[in-house]
Design a protein around this motif. Sequence first.
Motif, PDB file in Angstrom:
ATOM      1  N   THR A 153      47.574  42.209  42.835  1.00  0.00           N
ATOM      2  CA  THR A 153      47.276  42.602  41.837  1.00  0.00           C
ATOM      3  C   THR A 153      46.476  44.087  42.121  1.00  0.00           C
ATOM      4  O   THR A 153      45.710  44.321  42.884  1.00  0.00           O
ATOM      5  CB  THR A 153      46.255  41.743  40.987  1.00  0.00           C
ATOM      6  N   LYS A 190      44.685  47.195  39.963  1.00  0.00           N
ATOM      7  CA  LYS A 190      43.966  48.056  38.673  1.00  0.00           C
ATOM      8  C   LYS A 190      43.785  49.528  38.922  1.00  0.00           C
ATOM      9  O   LYS A 190      43.268  49.964  39.874  1.00  0.00           O
ATOM     10  CB  LYS A 190      43.160  47.209  38.399  1.00  0.00           C
ATOM     11  N   LYS A 220      45.320  50.107  33.591  1.00  0.00           N
ATOM     12  CA  LYS A 220      46.560  49.755  33.908  1.00  0.00           C
ATOM     13  C   LYS A 220      46.564  48.658  34.986  1.00  0.00           C
ATOM     14  O   LYS A 220      46.122  48.902  35.979  1.00  0.00           O
ATOM     15  CB  LYS A 220      47.157  51.151  34.245  1.00  0.00           C
ATOM     16  N   ILE A 260      49.224  46.316  37.500  1.00  0.00           N
ATOM     17  CA  ILE A 260      50.456  46.038  38.053  1.00  0.00           C
ATOM     18  C   ILE A 260      50.393  44.785  38.922  1.00  0.00           C
ATOM     19  O   ILE A 260      49.533  44.656  39.844  1.00  0.00           O
ATOM     20  CB  ILE A 260      50.968  46.870  39.188  1.00  0.00           C
ATOM     21  N   GLN A 315      51.960  41.712  41.260  1.00  0.00           N
ATOM     22  CA  GLN A 315      53.478  41.142  41.842  1.00  0.00           C
ATOM     23  C   GLN A 315      53.587  39.854  41.927  1.00  0.00           C
ATOM     24  O   GLN A 315      52.480  38.961  41.685  1.00  0.00           O
ATOM     25  CB  GLN A 315      53.488  41.875  43.449  1.00  0.00           C
ATOM     26  N   GLU A 325      57.557  41.910  38.917  1.00  0.00           N
ATOM     27  CA  GLU A 325      56.463  42.606  38.648  1.00  0.00           C
ATOM     28  C   GLU A 325      56.057  42.731  37.116  1.00  0.00           C
ATOM     29  O   GLU A 325      57.133  42.698  36.461  1.00  0.00           O
ATOM     30  CB  GLU A 325      56.231  44.057  39.373  1.00  0.00           C
ATOM     31  N   HIS A 327      53.992  44.674  34.478  1.00  0.00           N
ATOM     32  CA  HIS A 327      52.936  45.940  34.409  1.00  0.00           C
ATOM     33  C   HIS A 327      52.604  45.836  32.881  1.00  0.00           C
ATOM     34  O   HIS A 327      53.327  45.878  31.682  1.00  0.00           O
ATOM     35  CB  HIS A 327      54.003  47.391  34.421  1.00  0.00           C
ATOM     36  N   TYR A 328      51.274  46.187  32.797  1.00  0.00           N
ATOM     37  CA  TYR A 328      50.580  46.235  31.432  1.00  0.00           C
ATOM     38  C   TYR A 328      49.439  46.671  31.515  1.00  0.00           C
ATOM     39  O   TYR A 328      48.667  47.142  32.451  1.00  0.00           O
ATOM     40  CB  TYR A 328      50.371  44.474  31.089  1.00  0.00           C
TER      41      TYR A 328
END
Length: 76
Positions: free
Chosen positions: A26, A28, A50, A52, A54, A59, A61-62
Amino acid sequence: MPLRVDPGIYASGKVPTEWTPVRSGTFKFPVRNRKLLGYLRTLLPGRWSKVIRQGTTGEVHYFEHESGQVAGVKFI
């Protein structure tokens, strides 16, 4: 670009239920795009980041609010 706020990444409906995050996968980051950050703050005022993550098969993304709610979930 309309984004919707969801209580979690699985609640968004874009992440498969069999997906699980891997350990130490993770990342950030602060949201640096001021226009996007302003839009996110109209959805929920406060701190956004933001993220990401794995996982086992891909993955995610948010954008994550300080409350734990998420927006703009993408499964890659």
